[in-house]
Design a protein around this motif. Structure first.
Motif, PDB file in Angstrom:
ATOM      1  N   ARG A 165      29.746  32.524  38.622  1.00 16.58           N
ATOM      2  CA  ARG A 165      30.625  32.881  37.501  1.00 16.58           C
ATOM      3  C   ARG A 165      31.173  34.293  37.684  1.00 16.58           C
ATOM      4  O   ARG A 165      32.359  34.542  37.489  1.00 16.58           O
ATOM      5  N   ARG A 209      33.734  34.263  40.564  1.00 15.09           N
ATOM      6  CA  ARG A 209      34.989  33.674  40.100  1.00 15.09           C
ATOM      7  C   ARG A 209      35.754  34.657  39.219  1.00 15.09           C
ATOM      8  O   ARG A 209      36.971  34.803  39.339  1.00 15.09           O
ATOM      9  N   ARG A 238      37.409  37.247  41.454  1.00 14.95           N
ATOM     10  CA  ARG A 238      38.546  36.706  42.208  1.00 14.95           C
ATOM     11  C   ARG A 238      39.736  36.380  41.317  1.00 14.95           C
ATOM     12  O   ARG A 238      40.880  36.565  41.715  1.00 14.95           O
ATOM     13  N   GLU A 239      39.474  35.891  40.117  1.00 13.37           N
ATOM     14  CA  GLU A 239      40.573  35.475  39.238  1.00 13.37           C
ATOM     15  C   GLU A 239      41.133  36.602  38.382  1.00 13.37           C
ATOM     16  O   GLU A 239      42.332  36.665  38.142  1.00 13.37           O
TER      17      GLU A 239
END
Length: 157
Positions: free
Chosen positions: A80, A83, A86-87
């Motif tokens: 989590r 992610r 990265r996002e």
């Protein structure tokens, strides 16, 4: 020609993998790449922990399993955080977390009205419905002592 970095790891540190190690000194975590400190944060700063470990994985310095086994954190939390990095980027680890938008449901006036309904013999469900408040919220107010439930004795007529 690529130059190799010698895996010089400071004494007393915990090895994450062949190149990365971590050390906890005076309630502060230090992350080393070879013998060079690259990150540090206070031991109780979970946001920086999540950011730094995600950066180590994202840059290929270590694998997610290395972080999971070294720190004993769950795979889902590591993935989590990775992610999120990265996002949304590193800044997202410092954004204020969303909070409840509404104000308190039980203002002084609403509490007084609710207690009057209970004193008149209404059940908590009936009083909650009358006030437009969820029954669970009403029961919580009773359980934490903001409201007093009136005991009714059912007598045969």
């Amino acid at each position: 020609m690529q130059q190799l970095m010698l895996p010089i790891i400071p004494q007393g540190t915990t090895i994450i993998n062949g190149q990365v190690s971590v050390d906890n000194r005076n309630d502060e975590w230090f992350y080393f790449l070879g013998g060079i400190p690259i990150y540090s944060h206070q031991a109780d700063n979970k946001r920086l922990f999540r950011l730094h470990t995600s950066q180590l994985i994202n840059t290929g310095s270590c694998r997610s399993i290395d972080i999971i086994t070294t720190f004993g954190v769950s795979k889902s939390s590591v993935m989590r955080s990775l992610r999120q990095l990265r996002e949304k980027g590193a800044d997202s680890f410092f954004e204020p977390r969303p909070t409840r938008k509404g104000g308190p449901l039980f203002t002084l006036e609403v509490l007084q009205q609710a207690q009057e309904y209970l004193d008149q013999g209404m059940t908590p469900n009936e009083a909650a419905k009358e006030l437009g408040i969820r029954a669970d919220t009403f029961r919580k107010a009773i359980s934490d002592g903001r409201l007093k439930k009136v005991c009714r004795i059912n007598r045969p007529q």
